[in-house]
Design a protein around this motif. Structure first.
Motif, PDB file in Angstrom:
ATOM      1  N   VAL A 221       0.835  -1.210   0.000  1.00  0.00           N
ATOM      2  CA  VAL A 221       0.000   0.000   0.000  1.00  0.00           C
ATOM      3  C   VAL A 221       0.860   1.246   0.000  1.00  0.00           C
ATOM      4  CG1 VAL A 221      -1.689   1.324   1.332  1.00  0.00           C
ATOM      5  CG2 VAL A 221      -1.942  -1.149   1.120  1.00  0.00           C
ATOM      6  N   SER A 222       1.898   1.256   0.829  1.00  0.00           N
ATOM      7  CA  SER A 222       2.739   2.453   0.963  1.00  0.00           C
ATOM      8  C   SER A 222       3.518   2.761  -0.308  1.00  0.00           C
ATOM      9  CB  SER A 222       3.706   2.282   2.136  1.00  0.00           C
ATOM     10  OG  SER A 222       4.580   1.190   1.907  1.00  0.00           O
ATOM     11  N   ARG A 223       3.727   1.756  -1.164  1.00  0.00           N
ATOM     12  CA  ARG A 223       4.502   1.975  -2.387  1.00  0.00           C
ATOM     13  C   ARG A 223       3.653   2.487  -3.553  1.00  0.00           C
ATOM     14  NH1 ARG A 223       7.852  -3.742  -2.112  1.00  0.00           N
ATOM     15  NH2 ARG A 223       9.242  -3.161  -0.388  1.00  0.00           N
ATOM     16  N   LYS A 224       2.342   2.374  -3.431  1.00  0.00           N
ATOM     17  CA  LYS A 224       1.465   2.795  -4.527  1.00  0.00           C
ATOM     18  C   LYS A 224       1.196   4.293  -4.456  1.00  0.00           C
ATOM     19  CE  LYS A 224       1.129  -1.528  -5.601  1.00  0.00           C
ATOM     20  NZ  LYS A 224       1.912  -2.074  -6.739  1.00  0.00           N
ATOM     21  N   LYS A 225       0.935   4.881  -5.599  1.00  0.00           N
ATOM     22  CA  LYS A 225       0.650   6.303  -5.683  1.00  0.00           C
ATOM     23  C   LYS A 225      -0.733   6.594  -5.110  1.00  0.00           C
ATOM     24  CE  LYS A 225       0.358  10.109  -8.987  1.00  0.00           C
ATOM     25  NZ  LYS A 225       0.408  10.495 -10.420  1.00  0.00           N
ATOM     26  N   LYS A 226      -0.797   7.634  -4.296  1.00  0.00           N
ATOM     27  CA  LYS A 226      -2.065   7.982  -3.650  1.00  0.00           C
ATOM     28  C   LYS A 226      -3.108   8.374  -4.697  1.00  0.00           C
ATOM     29  CE  LYS A 226      -0.283   9.466   0.834  1.00  0.00           C
ATOM     30  NZ  LYS A 226      -0.233  10.558   1.843  1.00  0.00           N
ATOM     31  N   GLY A 227      -4.301   7.804  -4.531  1.00  0.00           N
ATOM     32  CA  GLY A 227      -5.386   8.094  -5.455  1.00  0.00           C
ATOM     33  C   GLY A 227      -5.447   7.178  -6.651  1.00  0.00           C
ATOM     34  N   SER A 228      -4.471   6.288  -6.802  1.00  0.00           N
ATOM     35  CA  SER A 228      -4.443   5.415  -7.983  1.00  0.00           C
ATOM     36  C   SER A 228      -5.298   4.174  -7.747  1.00  0.00           C
ATOM     37  CB  SER A 228      -3.000   4.993  -8.289  1.00  0.00           C
ATOM     38  OG  SER A 228      -2.476   4.212  -7.232  1.00  0.00           O
ATOM     39  N   ALA A 229      -5.624   3.505  -8.857  1.00  0.00           N
ATOM     40  CA  ALA A 229      -6.410   2.277  -8.782  1.00  0.00           C
ATOM     41  C   ALA A 229      -5.621   1.156  -8.124  1.00  0.00           C
ATOM     42  CB  ALA A 229      -6.868   1.858 -10.179  1.00  0.00           C
ATOM     43  N   ASN A 230      -4.303   1.124  -8.371  1.00  0.00           N
ATOM     44  CA  ASN A 230      -3.472   0.085  -7.766  1.00  0.00           C
ATOM     45  C   ASN A 230      -3.410   0.239  -6.245  1.00  0.00           C
ATOM     46  OD1 ASN A 230      -2.827  -1.241 -10.138  1.00  0.00           O
ATOM     47  ND2 ASN A 230      -1.020   0.031 -10.523  1.00  0.00           N
ATOM     48  N   ARG A 231      -3.399   1.485  -5.767  1.00  0.00           N
ATOM     49  CA  ARG A 231      -3.404   1.689  -4.317  1.00  0.00           C
ATOM     50  C   ARG A 231      -4.737   1.238  -3.716  1.00  0.00           C
ATOM     51  NH1 ARG A 231      -0.502   4.862  -0.625  1.00  0.00           N
ATOM     52  NH2 ARG A 231      -1.708   5.452   1.230  1.00  0.00           N
ATOM     53  N   ARG A 232      -5.814   1.484  -4.433  1.00  0.00           N
ATOM     54  CA  ARG A 232      -7.122   1.042  -3.950  1.00  0.00           C
ATOM     55  C   ARG A 232      -7.182  -0.484  -3.859  1.00  0.00           C
ATOM     56  NH1 ARG A 232      -9.764   3.508  -7.397  1.00  0.00           N
ATOM     57  NH2 ARG A 232     -10.308   1.833  -8.849  1.00  0.00           N
ATOM     58  N   LYS A 233      -6.612  -1.173  -4.856  1.00  0.00           N
ATOM     59  CA  LYS A 233      -6.579  -2.637  -4.821  1.00  0.00           C
ATOM     60  C   LYS A 233      -5.693  -3.140  -3.677  1.00  0.00           C
ATOM     61  CE  LYS A 233      -7.272  -3.044  -9.820  1.00  0.00           C
ATOM     62  NZ  LYS A 233      -6.645  -3.455 -11.111  1.00  0.00           N
ATOM     63  N   ALA A 234      -4.553  -2.459  -3.470  1.00  0.00           N
ATOM     64  CA  ALA A 234      -3.658  -2.876  -2.387  1.00  0.00           C
ATOM     65  C   ALA A 234      -4.306  -2.659  -1.027  1.00  0.00           C
ATOM     66  CB  ALA A 234      -2.348  -2.095  -2.476  1.00  0.00           C
ATOM     67  N   ARG A 235      -5.041  -1.571  -0.878  1.00  0.00           N
ATOM     68  CA  ARG A 235      -5.759  -1.326   0.379  1.00  0.00           C
ATOM     69  C   ARG A 235      -6.823  -2.394   0.622  1.00  0.00           C
ATOM     70  NH1 ARG A 235      -8.224   4.448   0.939  1.00  0.00           N
ATOM     71  NH2 ARG A 235      -8.897   3.438   2.887  1.00  0.00           N
ATOM     72  N   ASN A 236      -7.469  -2.834  -0.451  1.00  0.00           N
ATOM     73  CA  ASN A 236      -8.477  -3.875  -0.313  1.00  0.00           C
ATOM     74  C   ASN A 236      -7.856  -5.191   0.148  1.00  0.00           C
ATOM     75  OD1 ASN A 236     -10.124  -6.255  -1.922  1.00  0.00           O
ATOM     76  ND2 ASN A 236     -11.472  -4.685  -1.072  1.00  0.00           N
ATOM     77  N   ARG A 237      -6.665  -5.532  -0.400  1.00  0.00           N
ATOM     78  CA  ARG A 237      -5.985  -6.752   0.037  1.00  0.00           C
ATOM     79  C   ARG A 237      -5.579  -6.654   1.509  1.00  0.00           C
ATOM     80  NH1 ARG A 237      -3.935  -6.723  -5.379  1.00  0.00           N
ATOM     81  NH2 ARG A 237      -2.208  -5.350  -4.757  1.00  0.00           N
TER      82      ARG A 237
END
Length: 400
Positions: A221-237
């Motif tokens: 989560v911390s490595r993904k760009k804030k507001g991106s779709a990949n961060r949203r997926k990582a937060r869900n995991r």
């Protein structure tokens, strides 16, 4: 009350409609709370009138069922009442002043705004949010209950999907035969609990076992760009990892509490202030991972349901006093064996469990204890201040 929970099978358009309903419910709650803060001394009538004004002013609020908006007002009303109640009781520390909600995950309907299908396998929401017909996926059987007995319907959003909870007004209490046994429980970190008979239950340590996975997800989560779709997926995991741990902990506490209550006429446990115990930063993670408070809530719940006596006693000196002669034997936390001059030699936790049971038995016969034995209230040690224990809901899931 009985709460039944089903997994909701939704289309993408329905998910967006549910999210919109949840956002509207959060909006109403926060606006009503702001109105209460800005206008000191107003009562609940003024809060409901302001809710009506919001429905006239904003179309998206009017699209939500009126009873769902009222449920949001009731949340504010309960929070305000709890705050004033804590102030009157002089509860130490923060009194729980109502806060604005940033993350809101549920919307609650009363007895309107929804309709149960004839096969009782789906729900149709009839307000203008566009949720429509929701298929229910679960093992609960709704054929036994009349639709009029369903008093609340809540849609809950979790990391692994959407769930529908039905609050049904039925008497789910059971009458069990008298066993003639009484038990004292001493919870700990080495063992989950030790009873007065010397039996122990291992501590499962669900968080510790899954900590490596949780840390891995947190780094992603911390490595993904804030507001991106990949961060949203990582937060869900990450949310799914935490959700699995919380479910494991809940089922473990529920299973143990049910077995203990069914096997004993009286169950005694410590009146621990977990909120104060976790201030010790060396033990906070382990204490939270053990889930003592949740275990106690399930003990009280099943005590009410099965008509058993549950007693919370003062934990002071239960580990230091001898369970045989009452002599004070000073010992540090590292000393795991209790040795007394009278010849008593027991495990530290076993000795504490026996002391807890003795204190509980000394309270039986006080005013209110026998009434509680018939299931009217959960029994507590007189003067212990456990008022909230008598208010615990009689249902399968205290999360509703």
């Amino acid at each position: 009350m009985l709460v039944m929970e089903f997994k909701a099978v939704l289309k993408e358009s329905q998910k967006k409609a549910v999210d919109e309903a949840i956002r509207t419910s959060k909006f109403v709650r926060n606006k009503v709370l702001r109105y209460w803060i800005d206008n000191k001394g107003i009562g609940k009538k003024e809060l409901y009138r302001y809710n009506t004004q919001l429905r006239d002013e904003f179309k998206f609020v009017k699209d939500l069922n009126s009873h769902a908006c009222q449920a949001s007002v009731e949340n504010v009303e309960r929070a305000v009442a709890r705050f004033f109640d804590n102030c009157k009781k002089n509860v130490p520390g923060k009194k729980g002043f109502p806060k604005f909600k940033k993350h809101y995950r549920s919307v609650e309907y009363k007895q309107s705004g929804w309709k149960l299908s004839p096969d009782k396998k789906s729900l149709k929401f009839t307000d203008k949010k566009g949720i429509g017909k929701v298929k229910l996926k679960g093992t609960w059987d709704l054929w036994w209950f009349d639709q009029k007995l369903i008093k609340r319907v809540r849609i809950v959003k979790r990391a692994d999907g959407y769930y529908v909870q039905l609050c049904i007004k039925v008497d789910n209490s059971e009458n069990l035969e008298v066993t003639g046994y009484a038990l004292g429980l001493d919870v700990g970190l080495k063992e989950f609990y030790t009873d007065s008979e010397g039996r122990t239950e291992p501590n499962p340590r669900f968080y510790r076992k899954s900590e490596k996975r949780v840390k891995f997800c947190q780094r992603r989560v911390s490595r993904k760009k804030k507001g991106s779709a990949n961060r949203r997926k990582a937060r869900n995991r990450l949310g799914r990892a935490h959700l699995k741990i919380s479910r494991q902990r809940k089922e473990h506490a529920k299973r143990l509490a049910r077995c203990v209550i069914r096997s004993n006429d009286l169950v005694a446990y410590e009146d621990l202030k977990v909120k104060n115990l976790v201030k010790n930063h060396c033990l906070a993670k382990s204490i939270n991972d053990a889930g003592w408070r949740q275990f106690r809530e399930w003990l009280e719940h099943f005590g009410q349901r099965f008509g058993r006596i549950t007693v919370a006693v003062n934990p002071a000196y239960t580990s230091q006093n001898c369970s045989e002669c009452g002599e004070v034997v000073k010992k540090s936390l590292s000393t795991r064996t209790h040795v007394c001059k009278c010849g008593c030699r027991l495990d530290r936790d076993h000795n504490a469990a026996k002391n807890i049971l003795n204190r509980a038995l000394s309270t039986v016969g006080h005013t209110g204890t026998y009434k509680n034995a018939w299931g009217d209230l959960s029994s507590t040690k007189p003067g212990s201040g456990l008022v909230e224990q008598d208010k615990s809901v009689n249902q399968e899931s205290p999360d509703f």
